[in-house]
Design a protein around this motif. Structure first.
Motif, short mmCIF file in Angstrom:
data_model
loop_
_atom_site.label_atom_id
_atom_site.label_comp_id
_atom_site.label_asym_id
_atom_site.label_seq_id
_atom_site.Cartn_x
_atom_site.Cartn_y
_atom_site.Cartn_z
N PHE A 364 12.63 -0.21 15.92
CA PHE A 364 13.46 -1.22 16.60
C PHE A 364 12.86 -2.63 16.49
CE2 PHE A 364 14.11 2.69 19.24
CZ PHE A 364 15.44 2.91 18.93
N GLY A 365 11.68 -2.77 15.94
CA GLY A 365 10.97 -4.04 15.84
C GLY A 365 9.51 -3.70 15.57
N GLY A 366 8.61 -4.67 15.66
CA GLY A 366 7.19 -4.39 15.50
C GLY A 366 6.74 -4.36 14.06
N CYS A 367 5.90 -3.38 13.72
CA CYS A 367 5.14 -3.41 12.46
C CYS A 367 5.58 -2.36 11.45
CB CYS A 367 3.68 -3.10 12.74
SG CYS A 367 2.86 -4.28 13.78
N VAL A 368 5.16 -2.62 10.20
CA VAL A 368 5.18 -1.61 9.15
C VAL A 368 3.73 -1.34 8.77
CG1 VAL A 368 5.66 -1.35 6.67
CG2 VAL A 368 7.48 -2.02 8.22
N THR A 369 3.38 -0.07 8.61
CA THR A 369 2.03 0.29 8.17
C THR A 369 2.09 0.77 6.73
OG1 THR A 369 1.58 1.08 10.40
CG2 THR A 369 0.00 1.72 8.72
N ALA A 370 1.27 0.17 5.89
CA ALA A 370 1.22 0.58 4.48
C ALA A 370 -0.12 1.25 4.19
CB ALA A 370 1.39 -0.64 3.58
N PHE A 371 -0.04 2.37 3.50
CA PHE A 371 -1.25 3.12 3.11
C PHE A 371 -1.51 2.74 1.65
CE2 PHE A 371 -3.06 7.29 1.59
CZ PHE A 371 -4.26 7.15 2.25
#
Ligand code: GLA
Length: 412
Positions: A364-371
Protein backbone atom coordinates in the motif's frame (compact mmCIF):
# COMPACT_ATOMS: atom_id res chain seq x y z
CA UNK A 1 28.81 10.38 30.66
CA UNK A 2 31.30 7.88 29.25
CA UNK A 3 29.72 5.38 26.89
CA UNK A 4 30.87 1.94 26.02
CA UNK A 5 32.29 2.07 22.48
CA UNK A 6 29.96 -0.79 21.46
CA UNK A 7 26.96 1.52 21.75
CA UNK A 8 26.00 2.98 18.39
CA UNK A 9 25.75 6.74 17.92
CA UNK A 10 21.95 6.51 18.02
CA UNK A 11 22.11 4.64 21.34
CA UNK A 12 24.53 7.19 22.76
CA UNK A 13 22.19 9.95 21.68
CA UNK A 14 19.30 8.24 23.46
CA UNK A 15 21.34 8.08 26.67
CA UNK A 16 22.68 11.62 26.56
CA UNK A 17 19.24 13.04 25.76
CA UNK A 18 17.83 11.07 28.68
CA UNK A 19 20.43 12.59 31.02
CA UNK A 20 19.72 16.06 29.68
CA UNK A 21 15.94 15.76 29.91
CA UNK A 22 15.59 13.86 33.18
CA UNK A 23 18.72 15.03 35.04
CA UNK A 24 19.99 11.51 35.76
CA UNK A 25 21.37 8.50 33.91
CA UNK A 26 19.07 5.93 32.27
CA UNK A 27 19.04 2.50 33.88
CA UNK A 28 18.19 0.42 30.81
CA UNK A 29 18.72 0.65 27.10
CA UNK A 30 16.52 -1.45 24.85
CA UNK A 31 17.23 -1.99 21.15
CA UNK A 32 14.70 -3.56 18.80
CA UNK A 33 15.36 -3.92 15.06
CA UNK A 34 13.05 -3.51 12.08
CA UNK A 35 12.72 -6.35 9.57
CA UNK A 36 12.64 -7.19 5.91
CA UNK A 37 10.53 -10.04 4.57
CA UNK A 38 11.92 -11.63 1.43
CA UNK A 39 9.08 -14.09 0.90
CA UNK A 40 5.73 -14.73 2.54
CA UNK A 41 3.59 -11.69 1.70
CA UNK A 42 0.41 -11.49 3.75
CA UNK A 43 0.34 -15.13 4.78
CA UNK A 44 1.22 -14.83 8.48
CA UNK A 45 -2.40 -14.24 9.57
CA UNK A 46 -3.39 -17.32 7.54
CA UNK A 47 -0.90 -19.38 9.61
CA UNK A 48 1.44 -19.68 6.60
CA UNK A 49 5.22 -19.67 6.28
CA UNK A 50 7.28 -16.48 6.04
CA UNK A 51 10.94 -15.65 5.51
CA UNK A 52 11.82 -12.42 7.34
CA UNK A 53 15.09 -11.21 8.85
CA UNK A 54 15.86 -8.53 11.44
CA UNK A 55 17.82 -5.62 9.98
CA UNK A 56 20.63 -3.46 11.26
CA UNK A 57 18.28 -0.50 11.78
CA UNK A 58 16.64 -0.21 15.16
CA UNK A 59 14.54 1.63 17.65
CA UNK A 60 16.29 2.53 20.91
CA UNK A 61 14.63 3.23 24.23
CA UNK A 62 16.67 4.60 27.15
CA UNK A 63 14.63 4.31 30.33
CA UNK A 64 14.58 4.44 34.12
CA UNK A 65 11.83 4.14 36.74
CA UNK A 66 9.85 7.36 37.15
CA UNK A 67 9.39 8.84 40.58
CA UNK A 68 5.66 9.59 40.29
CA UNK A 69 2.82 7.61 38.73
CA UNK A 70 3.22 9.04 35.23
CA UNK A 71 5.16 7.67 32.28
CA UNK A 72 6.95 10.40 30.35
CA UNK A 73 8.38 9.64 26.92
CA UNK A 74 10.49 12.01 24.89
CA UNK A 75 10.50 11.04 21.20
CA UNK A 76 13.62 12.54 19.65
CA UNK A 77 12.89 12.14 15.96
CA UNK A 78 9.17 12.62 15.82
CA UNK A 79 7.04 15.64 15.39
CA UNK A 80 4.29 15.43 17.92
CA UNK A 81 1.06 14.71 16.11
CA UNK A 82 -1.21 15.54 19.00
CA UNK A 83 -1.45 12.39 21.05
CA UNK A 84 -4.68 11.79 22.87
CA UNK A 85 -3.34 12.59 26.28
CA UNK A 86 -0.91 15.19 27.42
CA UNK A 87 1.64 15.38 24.64
CA UNK A 88 3.45 18.30 23.13
CA UNK A 89 6.65 18.94 21.23
CA UNK A 90 7.54 15.29 20.72
CA UNK A 91 7.09 14.62 24.41
CA UNK A 92 4.21 12.74 25.92
CA UNK A 93 3.05 11.81 29.33
CA UNK A 94 0.50 9.28 30.27
CA UNK A 95 -0.53 7.82 33.53
CA UNK A 96 0.21 4.13 33.87
CA UNK A 97 -1.16 1.68 36.40
CA UNK A 98 -3.58 2.08 38.05
CA UNK A 99 -5.03 4.92 35.99
CA UNK A 100 -4.21 3.54 32.52
CA UNK A 101 -6.96 0.97 31.93
CA UNK A 102 -9.70 3.51 32.49
CA UNK A 103 -7.97 6.31 30.60
CA UNK A 104 -6.86 4.45 27.52
CA UNK A 105 -9.33 2.01 26.14
CA UNK A 106 -8.94 0.36 22.75
CA UNK A 107 -12.11 2.15 21.62
CA UNK A 108 -10.39 5.47 22.20
CA UNK A 109 -7.19 4.39 20.56
CA UNK A 110 -8.73 2.87 17.45
CA UNK A 111 -9.41 6.18 15.82
CA UNK A 112 -6.86 6.81 13.09
CA UNK A 113 -4.53 8.43 12.52
CA UNK A 114 -2.44 6.88 15.21
CA UNK A 115 0.37 8.78 16.81
CA UNK A 116 3.66 7.33 18.01
CA UNK A 117 2.30 7.43 21.54
CA UNK A 118 -0.29 4.76 20.74
CA UNK A 119 2.43 2.11 20.54
CA UNK A 120 4.00 2.44 24.02
CA UNK A 121 0.54 3.14 25.44
CA UNK A 122 -0.66 -0.08 23.78
CA UNK A 123 2.24 -2.05 25.27
CA UNK A 124 1.41 -0.72 28.70
CA UNK A 125 -2.27 -1.62 28.16
CA UNK A 126 -1.45 -5.16 26.99
CA UNK A 127 0.89 -5.81 29.91
CA UNK A 128 -1.67 -4.58 32.38
CA UNK A 129 -4.35 -6.78 30.81
CA UNK A 130 -2.03 -9.78 30.95
CA UNK A 131 -1.73 -9.27 34.72
CA UNK A 132 1.84 -8.00 34.46
CA UNK A 133 3.02 -4.66 35.72
CA UNK A 134 3.98 -1.69 33.58
CA UNK A 135 5.42 0.65 36.21
CA UNK A 136 5.79 4.34 35.33
CA UNK A 137 8.89 5.05 33.27
CA UNK A 138 10.89 8.05 32.16
CA UNK A 139 12.06 7.22 28.65
CA UNK A 140 13.67 8.55 25.50
CA UNK A 141 12.67 6.99 22.18
CA UNK A 142 14.79 7.26 19.06
CA UNK A 143 15.92 5.15 16.11
CA UNK A 144 16.97 4.93 12.50
CA UNK A 145 14.18 2.82 10.97
CA UNK A 146 12.19 4.75 8.37
CA UNK A 147 8.78 5.24 9.96
CA UNK A 148 5.73 3.61 8.42
CA UNK A 149 7.73 2.36 5.45
CA UNK A 150 7.04 -1.36 5.63
CA UNK A 151 10.17 -2.28 7.59
CA UNK A 152 8.31 -2.57 10.89
CA UNK A 153 9.19 0.53 12.86
CA UNK A 154 6.00 0.02 14.87
CA UNK A 155 6.80 -3.58 15.87
CA UNK A 156 10.25 -2.35 16.90
CA UNK A 157 8.75 0.33 19.16
CA UNK A 158 6.46 -2.27 20.73
CA UNK A 159 9.30 -4.71 21.34
CA UNK A 160 11.68 -2.06 22.73
CA UNK A 161 9.07 -0.89 25.25
CA UNK A 162 8.22 -4.48 26.17
CA UNK A 163 11.88 -5.07 27.01
CA UNK A 164 12.09 -1.86 29.02
CA UNK A 165 8.90 -2.66 30.96
CA UNK A 166 10.03 -6.23 31.54
CA UNK A 167 13.13 -4.88 33.26
CA UNK A 168 11.16 -2.26 35.20
CA UNK A 169 8.39 -4.69 36.17
CA UNK A 170 10.91 -7.43 37.12
CA UNK A 171 9.10 -10.20 35.28
CA UNK A 172 10.60 -12.69 32.83
CA UNK A 173 8.93 -13.50 29.54
CA UNK A 174 10.03 -15.95 26.89
CA UNK A 175 10.73 -14.27 23.56
CA UNK A 176 7.76 -16.04 22.01
CA UNK A 177 5.45 -14.73 24.74
CA UNK A 178 6.79 -11.26 24.08
CA UNK A 179 6.09 -11.59 20.36
CA UNK A 180 2.54 -12.69 21.15
CA UNK A 181 1.97 -9.76 23.50
CA UNK A 182 3.39 -7.27 21.00
CA UNK A 183 1.05 -8.67 18.36
CA UNK A 184 -1.85 -8.11 20.75
CA UNK A 185 -0.98 -4.41 20.80
CA UNK A 186 -1.83 -4.38 17.08
CA UNK A 187 -4.79 -6.78 17.20
CA UNK A 188 -6.49 -5.88 20.47
CA UNK A 189 -5.43 -2.29 21.13
CA UNK A 190 -4.89 -0.68 17.72
CA UNK A 191 -7.46 -2.79 15.89
CA UNK A 192 -5.12 -4.01 13.11
CA UNK A 193 -5.64 -7.67 12.19
CA UNK A 194 -1.96 -8.30 11.45
CA UNK A 195 0.01 -11.50 12.01
CA UNK A 196 3.01 -12.21 14.23
CA UNK A 197 5.80 -11.97 11.66
CA UNK A 198 7.13 -8.48 12.46
CA UNK A 199 7.30 -8.82 16.22
CA UNK A 200 8.71 -12.36 15.93
CA UNK A 201 11.47 -11.23 13.57
CA UNK A 202 12.40 -8.26 15.73
CA UNK A 203 12.76 -10.54 18.76
CA UNK A 204 14.29 -13.65 17.18
CA UNK A 205 16.50 -12.19 14.43
CA UNK A 206 19.88 -13.83 13.92
CA UNK A 207 22.92 -12.19 12.35
CA UNK A 208 23.35 -13.19 8.70
CA UNK A 209 20.23 -15.38 8.68
CA UNK A 210 16.65 -15.19 7.52
CA UNK A 211 14.09 -17.04 9.62
CA UNK A 212 11.86 -19.63 8.03
CA UNK A 213 8.92 -19.17 10.38
CA UNK A 214 5.88 -21.42 10.51
CA UNK A 215 3.19 -19.03 11.72
CA UNK A 216 1.05 -21.88 13.06
CA UNK A 217 3.59 -23.72 15.20
CA UNK A 218 5.64 -20.53 15.73
CA UNK A 219 8.81 -22.53 15.23
CA UNK A 220 11.53 -21.12 13.03
CA UNK A 221 14.68 -22.32 11.34
CA UNK A 222 17.56 -19.99 10.49
CA UNK A 223 18.50 -19.93 6.80
CA UNK A 224 21.88 -18.33 6.05
CA UNK A 225 21.91 -15.49 3.54
CA UNK A 226 24.47 -16.20 0.84
CA UNK A 227 27.77 -14.32 1.04
CA UNK A 228 28.44 -11.71 -1.64
CA UNK A 229 24.80 -10.59 -1.69
CA UNK A 230 23.14 -7.47 -0.32
CA UNK A 231 19.70 -6.13 0.45
CA UNK A 232 18.88 -2.82 -1.07
CA UNK A 233 15.81 -1.03 0.26
CA UNK A 234 14.18 1.76 -1.74
CA UNK A 235 11.59 3.86 0.06
CA UNK A 236 8.86 5.33 -2.14
CA UNK A 237 8.11 7.94 0.52
CA UNK A 238 4.42 7.06 0.29
CA UNK A 239 2.89 6.42 3.69
CA UNK A 240 -0.28 4.68 4.72
CA UNK A 241 -1.03 3.43 8.21
CA UNK A 242 -2.29 -0.12 8.42
CA UNK A 243 -5.16 1.01 10.55
CA UNK A 244 -6.53 3.30 7.82
CA UNK A 245 -5.44 1.25 4.78
CA UNK A 246 -7.27 -1.70 3.27
CA UNK A 247 -5.03 -3.99 5.32
CA UNK A 248 -7.85 -5.28 7.55
CA UNK A 249 -9.91 -6.30 4.52
CA UNK A 250 -7.35 -8.98 3.71
CA UNK A 251 -7.56 -11.10 6.92
CA UNK A 252 -11.35 -10.78 6.63
CA UNK A 253 -11.33 -11.97 3.01
CA UNK A 254 -9.07 -14.90 3.92
CA UNK A 255 -11.47 -15.90 6.69
CA UNK A 256 -14.41 -15.69 4.25
CA UNK A 257 -12.62 -17.80 1.65
CA UNK A 258 -11.76 -20.37 4.34
CA UNK A 259 -15.37 -20.56 5.50
CA UNK A 260 -16.59 -21.21 1.93
CA UNK A 261 -13.90 -23.79 1.18
CA UNK A 262 -14.72 -25.58 4.41
CA UNK A 263 -17.97 -26.76 2.81
CA UNK A 264 -15.81 -28.89 0.51
CA UNK A 265 -12.80 -29.40 2.76
CA UNK A 266 -14.19 -30.16 6.24
CA UNK A 267 -11.72 -29.52 9.03
CA UNK A 268 -9.99 -26.75 7.15
CA UNK A 269 -8.56 -24.29 9.67
CA UNK A 270 -6.95 -21.58 7.52
CA UNK A 271 -5.85 -21.11 3.92
CA UNK A 272 -2.49 -22.53 4.85
CA UNK A 273 -4.12 -25.97 4.91
CA UNK A 274 -5.29 -25.71 1.30
CA UNK A 275 -3.11 -27.52 -1.24
CA UNK A 276 -2.80 -26.33 -4.82
CA UNK A 277 -4.77 -29.35 -6.07
CA UNK A 278 -7.60 -28.65 -3.61
CA UNK A 279 -7.70 -25.08 -4.75
CA UNK A 280 -7.88 -26.02 -8.42
CA UNK A 281 -10.72 -28.36 -7.67
CA UNK A 282 -12.79 -25.98 -5.55
CA UNK A 283 -11.69 -22.47 -6.58
CA UNK A 284 -14.84 -22.04 -8.65
CA UNK A 285 -17.01 -21.84 -5.52
CA UNK A 286 -15.18 -18.68 -4.44
CA UNK A 287 -16.51 -15.34 -5.74
CA UNK A 288 -14.05 -12.61 -6.69
CA UNK A 289 -11.92 -11.28 -5.10
CA UNK A 290 -11.84 -14.27 -2.72
CA UNK A 291 -10.57 -16.69 -5.38
CA UNK A 292 -7.59 -14.45 -6.15
CA UNK A 293 -6.85 -13.90 -2.46
CA UNK A 294 -6.91 -17.66 -1.78
CA UNK A 295 -4.70 -18.41 -4.78
CA UNK A 296 -2.15 -15.86 -3.60
CA UNK A 297 -1.96 -17.38 -0.13
CA UNK A 298 -1.72 -20.98 -1.35
CA UNK A 299 0.95 -20.19 -3.95
CA UNK A 300 2.87 -17.81 -1.68
CA UNK A 301 3.15 -20.49 1.03
CA UNK A 302 4.61 -22.85 -1.57
CA UNK A 303 7.01 -20.10 -2.72
CA UNK A 304 8.33 -19.58 0.80
CA UNK A 305 9.17 -23.26 1.27
CA UNK A 306 10.71 -23.49 -2.20
CA UNK A 307 12.63 -20.24 -1.61
CA UNK A 308 14.12 -21.42 1.68
CA UNK A 309 15.31 -24.60 -0.06
CA UNK A 310 16.79 -22.65 -2.94
CA UNK A 311 18.64 -20.36 -0.54
CA UNK A 312 20.01 -23.33 1.39
CA UNK A 313 21.36 -24.72 -1.88
CA UNK A 314 22.81 -21.36 -2.91
CA UNK A 315 20.46 -21.28 -5.89
CA UNK A 316 20.13 -17.52 -5.87
CA UNK A 317 18.54 -17.30 -9.31
CA UNK A 318 15.61 -19.50 -8.27
CA UNK A 319 15.33 -17.63 -4.97
CA UNK A 320 15.28 -14.29 -6.79
CA UNK A 321 12.65 -15.44 -9.28
CA UNK A 322 10.41 -16.47 -6.38
CA UNK A 323 10.83 -13.00 -4.83
CA UNK A 324 9.74 -11.44 -8.11
CA UNK A 325 6.77 -13.82 -8.37
CA UNK A 326 5.80 -12.82 -4.83
CA UNK A 327 5.61 -9.19 -5.89
CA UNK A 328 3.61 -10.01 -9.01
CA UNK A 329 1.13 -12.03 -6.99
CA UNK A 330 0.88 -9.29 -4.33
CA UNK A 331 0.11 -6.89 -7.18
CA UNK A 332 -2.24 -9.00 -9.33
CA UNK A 333 -3.95 -11.38 -6.90
CA UNK A 334 -3.74 -9.70 -3.52
CA UNK A 335 -4.06 -6.07 -4.66
CA UNK A 336 -1.65 -4.59 -2.12
CA UNK A 337 0.78 -2.90 -4.49
CA UNK A 338 0.66 0.63 -5.88
CA UNK A 339 2.29 2.10 -9.03
CA UNK A 340 5.20 3.59 -7.06
CA UNK A 341 6.16 0.15 -5.72
CA UNK A 342 5.66 -1.53 -9.10
CA UNK A 343 7.95 1.07 -10.71
CA UNK A 344 10.73 0.40 -8.19
CA UNK A 345 10.36 -3.38 -8.41
CA UNK A 346 10.29 -3.45 -12.22
CA UNK A 347 13.37 -1.20 -12.42
CA UNK A 348 15.23 -3.54 -10.07
CA UNK A 349 14.18 -6.68 -12.01
CA UNK A 350 15.66 -5.35 -15.22
CA UNK A 351 18.92 -4.15 -13.65
CA UNK A 352 22.08 -6.26 -13.96
CA UNK A 353 22.94 -8.16 -10.77
CA UNK A 354 19.47 -8.05 -9.19
CA UNK A 355 18.17 -11.52 -8.29
CA UNK A 356 14.70 -10.32 -7.33
CA UNK A 357 12.76 -7.50 -5.68
CA UNK A 358 9.38 -7.13 -4.06
CA UNK A 359 7.34 -4.77 -1.96
CA UNK A 360 8.16 -4.85 1.70
CA UNK A 361 5.72 -5.53 4.55
CA UNK A 362 2.05 -4.80 4.02
CA UNK A 363 2.43 -2.86 0.77
CA UNK A 364 0.00 0.00 0.00
CA UNK A 365 3.08 2.28 0.21
CA UNK A 366 6.54 2.14 1.80
CA UNK A 367 9.53 0.26 0.42
CA UNK A 368 10.71 -2.25 -2.13
CA UNK A 369 13.46 -4.65 -1.05
CA UNK A 370 15.86 -5.88 -3.73
CA UNK A 371 18.09 -8.91 -3.24
CA UNK A 372 21.23 -8.14 -5.25
CA UNK A 373 24.77 -9.16 -5.97
CA UNK A 374 27.01 -7.03 -3.72
CA UNK A 375 28.92 -5.76 -6.73
CA UNK A 376 25.70 -4.52 -8.33
CA UNK A 377 24.41 -2.32 -5.48
CA UNK A 378 25.19 0.97 -7.25
CA UNK A 379 23.80 -0.13 -10.60
CA UNK A 380 20.51 -1.44 -9.17
CA UNK A 381 20.16 1.63 -6.98
CA UNK A 382 20.67 3.96 -9.96
CA UNK A 383 18.16 1.99 -12.05
CA UNK A 384 15.51 2.36 -9.32
CA UNK A 385 16.32 6.07 -8.79
CA UNK A 386 16.08 6.90 -12.48
CA UNK A 387 12.91 4.95 -13.21
CA UNK A 388 11.20 6.43 -10.17
CA UNK A 389 12.29 9.97 -10.99
CA UNK A 390 11.11 9.66 -14.58
CA UNK A 391 7.65 8.70 -13.41
CA UNK A 392 7.22 10.61 -10.14
CA UNK A 393 9.62 13.56 -10.47
CA UNK A 394 11.59 12.75 -7.33
CA UNK A 395 14.04 10.15 -6.07
CA UNK A 396 13.35 7.39 -3.54
CA UNK A 397 15.44 7.15 -0.35
CA UNK A 398 17.64 4.12 -0.82
CA UNK A 399 19.74 2.26 1.73
CA UNK A 400 21.60 -1.03 2.03
CA UNK A 401 20.82 -3.15 5.06
CA UNK A 402 22.42 -6.12 6.72
CA UNK A 403 20.54 -8.94 8.42
CA UNK A 404 21.33 -8.61 12.11
CA UNK A 405 20.48 -9.95 15.56
CA UNK A 406 17.16 -9.59 17.33
CA UNK A 407 16.22 -7.22 20.16
CA UNK A 408 18.17 -6.97 23.38
CA UNK A 409 18.21 -5.06 26.62
CA UNK A 410 21.33 -3.60 28.24
CA UNK A 411 21.45 -2.80 31.95
CA UNK A 412 23.57 0.35 32.11
C1 GLA B 1 2.50 -6.12 8.00
C2 GLA B 1 1.92 -6.92 9.15
C3 GLA B 1 2.44 -8.37 9.12
C4 GLA B 1 2.25 -9.01 7.74
C5 GLA B 1 2.78 -8.07 6.66
C6 GLA B 1 2.46 -8.60 5.27
O1 GLA B 1 3.87 -5.95 8.16
O2 GLA B 1 2.24 -6.33 10.38
O3 GLA B 1 1.82 -9.13 10.13
O4 GLA B 1 0.92 -9.36 7.54
O5 GLA B 1 2.23 -6.76 6.76
O6 GLA B 1 3.22 -9.72 4.98
Amino acid sequence: MAFSPILSKTAQRACSSFAQRFGREPKWLARAPGRVNLLGAHVDYSDGWVLPGAIDRSVWVAAAPASGDTTTILALDLEDEGGFLDSAGGQARFATVPALPSLLTPEKAHRPPLTWLDYPAGVSWVLTHAGLSAPPLDAVLTGDIPIGAGVSSSAAVEVAFLLAWQAAGEFELERLQMARLARRVENDYLGVGSGIMDQYASLHGRDGHLLLLDCRTLESQPVPVAGGTALLVADSGIRRQLVDSDYNDRPRECAEATALLRHRLPGLRTLRDVGLEDLEQFEAILPEPLARRARHVVEECARVLAGANALRQDDLVTFGNLIRASHESSRDLYDVSIPALDTLAEAAWSAEGCYGARLSGAGFGGCVTAFVDEAAIDGVSTAMDEAFERRFGRRPETFVCRIGDGARLVHL
